[in-house]
Design an enzyme around this catalytic site. Structure first.
Site, PDB file in Angstrom:
ATOM      1  N   CYS A 170       0.825  -1.216   0.000  1.00 51.29           N
ATOM      2  CA  CYS A 170       0.000   0.000   0.000  1.00 51.29           C
ATOM      3  C   CYS A 170       0.856   1.262   0.000  1.00 51.29           C
ATOM      4  CB  CYS A 170      -0.937  -0.005   1.201  1.00 51.29           C
ATOM      5  SG  CYS A 170      -0.100  -0.103   2.792  1.00 51.29           S
ATOM      6  N   GLY A 198     -17.926   9.145  22.174  1.00 53.61           N
ATOM      7  CA  GLY A 198     -17.715   9.848  20.913  1.00 53.61           C
ATOM      8  C   GLY A 198     -17.378   8.838  19.832  1.00 53.61           C
ATOM      9  N   ALA A 199     -17.727   9.161  18.595  1.00 57.85           N
ATOM     10  CA  ALA A 199     -17.556   8.192  17.496  1.00 57.85           C
ATOM     11  C   ALA A 199     -16.509   8.667  16.489  1.00 57.85           C
ATOM     12  CB  ALA A 199     -18.898   7.953  16.802  1.00 57.85           C
ATOM     13  N   GLY A 200     -15.478   9.349  16.991  1.00 54.98           N
ATOM     14  CA  GLY A 200     -14.427   9.864  16.107  1.00 54.98           C
ATOM     15  C   GLY A 200     -13.470   8.785  15.621  1.00 54.98           C
ATOM     16  N   LYS A 201     -12.684   9.147  14.588  1.00 54.36           N
ATOM     17  CA  LYS A 201     -11.743   8.200  13.981  1.00 54.36           C
ATOM     18  C   LYS A 201     -10.646   7.774  14.953  1.00 54.36           C
ATOM     19  CE  LYS A 201     -13.299   7.538   9.836  1.00 54.36           C
ATOM     20  NZ  LYS A 201     -13.695   6.169   9.410  1.00 54.36           N
ATOM     21  N   GLN A 253       5.928  -5.554   8.909  1.00 54.24           N
ATOM     22  CA  GLN A 253       5.137  -6.146   7.827  1.00 54.24           C
ATOM     23  C   GLN A 253       5.885  -6.177   6.509  1.00 54.24           C
ATOM     24  OE1 GLN A 253       1.443  -4.115   7.042  1.00 54.24           O
ATOM     25  NE2 GLN A 253       0.525  -5.859   6.015  1.00 54.24           N
ATOM     26  N   GLU A 276       8.644  -0.898  11.262  1.00 53.90           N
ATOM     27  CA  GLU A 276       7.492  -1.793  11.135  1.00 53.90           C
ATOM     28  C   GLU A 276       7.939  -3.098  10.482  1.00 53.90           C
ATOM     29  OE1 GLU A 276       5.600  -2.834   8.391  1.00 53.90           O
ATOM     30  OE2 GLU A 276       6.423  -1.666   6.736  1.00 53.90           O
TER      31      GLU A 276
END
EC number: 1.2.1.70
Length: 441
Positions: free
Chosen positions: A50, A189-192, A116, A114
């Protein structure tokens, strides 16, 4: 032979462009063979993730290899060169080798260290092996790179420290809870950011996720992501009673979780409650931290941890960088000896033929030799030949890494009267194959 890498990455190209150059890593045999069959191409591996698309190439001509690598990208993805070439990077020979080593160690990743990418490069190499697009050089180089990547990730702590705010919260939680297996996370709260933090907690064992939001439909929508439970805003105190970890990010101008509210909750629970306030302005009254069994961390606390951990990773990166320099030297030494392999092989063949001819003469002149005597004489004459060849071969290998390599090679062949045909030399260098046919491994 020349090694080069032609690619796009998060460092050079926006995601809108990178996504146009994405290969399916599991269906890459056809593009691999198409690339390998282009002019000047001898070996190739394609790494596609990606964050990067890279063509690793062995070419007989540097500029021709670069030209046809760009032509391949243009034709395969049907994107004009004018659009992608300004974002393209091309690294050659020693720089290309260094780049591969840095990639597998995670030094070129969006998040330093990282892990991966190591598995992704390993998979890319395996796919190229199966497609028959690697040969002598890449079989050696990629195995060396993968071994280095494993060493970097197992013998250093380059990937061990949290370098994102959301994951730093999980690391803090580990100091309070020995296990998350039976813990419940409440998202206020429904934030990212709340969602991302909850995903990190889920990855370490959290099973139950609760969501409270002023707009109940948004709470329900986010709860579905985690197969959790949505609460209406007025039920916040009840949700707090059921939670072990609270992640709050509402965007409210005043505190939504007060000292009095939590004082009541902790007195009823009688067990620790861990708060992560990632809202700016803050959602949770700082005095909550004064209560027994209440542990509160805000964005400043998390960012301080992240900054410290980035520093630790950079220290480890410097250590890995020293290993990369050593591995570059080892690879170059191996590469330099490739040119002398056919010459050394020719010398051994000639010397052993001389020994075999001498044995035939001995056997004709001494027909009464016993089988044991023949074996002893054969063994000893071979030993003499090997001892005589040892020093010249070692000197030739040493000279292979110097600027006088070509002159020394010609002198060596002249002194020992060695005759090499082109096929012998080209085969060792990985050049013998009809166009469109795989290299021999």
């Amino acid at each position: 032979m020349h090694t080069l890498v032609v690619g796009l990455s998060h460092q050079t190209a926006p995601v809108e462009l990178r996504e146009k150059f994405s290969f399916d890593p599991d269906r890459i045999a056809i593009p691999l063979r198409s690339l390998r069959d282009m002019k000047s191409m001898l070996e190739c591996v394609i790494v596609s993730t990606c964050n990067r698309t890279e063509l690793y190439i062995v070419a007989d001509q540097l500029h021709t290899g670069e030209y046809y690598a760009k032509a391949f990208l243009e034709s395969w993805f049907r994107v004009s060169r004018e659009e992608f070439v300004p974002h393209l990077y091309v690294k050659t020979n020693k720089d290309a080798v260094e780049h591969l080593f840095r990639v597998v160690c995670g030094l070129e990743s969006l998040v330093i260290g990282e892990t991966q990418i190591l598995g992704q490069v390993k998979h890319a190499f395996q796919m190229a092996l199966q497609a028959g697009t690697t040969g002598t050089l890449f079989n050696h180089l990629f195995k060396q790179a993968i071994s280095l990547g494993k060493k970097a990730h197992t013998e250093t702590e380059i990937g061990q420290n949290a370098v994102s705010v959301s994951y730093a919260a999980v690391e803090l939680g580990k100091k309070l809870f020995t296990s998350f297996a039976k813990k419940t996370v409440l998202l206020v709260g429904a934030g990212k950011m709340s969602e991302l933090t909850a995903k990190h907690f889920q990855s370490v064992g959290v099973k139950d996720v609760l969501v409270v939001n002023r707009t109940f439909s948004k709470a329900e929508e986010l709860a579905k992501v985690f197969h959790g439970t949505a609460y209406p805003w007025g039920s916040l105190p009840q949700a707090l009673l059921a939670a072990d970890v609270v992640v709050s990010s509402t965007g409210a101008k005043n505190y939504v979780i007060t000292h009095e509210m939590i004082q009541t909750v902790v007195s009823e629970r009688k067990k620790p409650l861990f708060f992560i306030d990632i809202a700016v302005p803050r959602d949770i009254d700082p005095s909550v931290n004064e209560l027994d069994n209440a542990f509160l961390y805000n964005m400043d606390d998390l960012e301080e941890i992240v900054a410290a951990n980035i520093g630790l990773r950079q220290q480890e990166a410097e250590r890995v960088g020293a290993w990369i320099a050593e591995e570059q030297t080892l690879f170059q030494e191996w590469l330099d000896t490739l040119g002398v392999v056919p010459v050394i092989s020719a010398l051994r063949t000639k010397a052993l033929q001389i020994q075999a001819d001498a044995m035939m003469k001995i056997e004709r002149k001494l027909p009464d030799l016993t089988e044991q005597q023949r074996r002893v004489i054969n063994k000893q004459t071979k030993s003499i030949v090997n001892q005589m060849m040892h020093d010249p071969i070692m000197r030739m290998k040493e000279l292979a890494s110097t600027e006088e390599k070509e002159v020394a090679l010609q002198l060596f062949k002249h002194l020992f009267a060695l005759e090499l045909d082109n096929e012998q030399t080209d085969e060792v260098q990985g050049k013998v194959r009809p166009m469109g046919q795989p290299l021999m491994n």
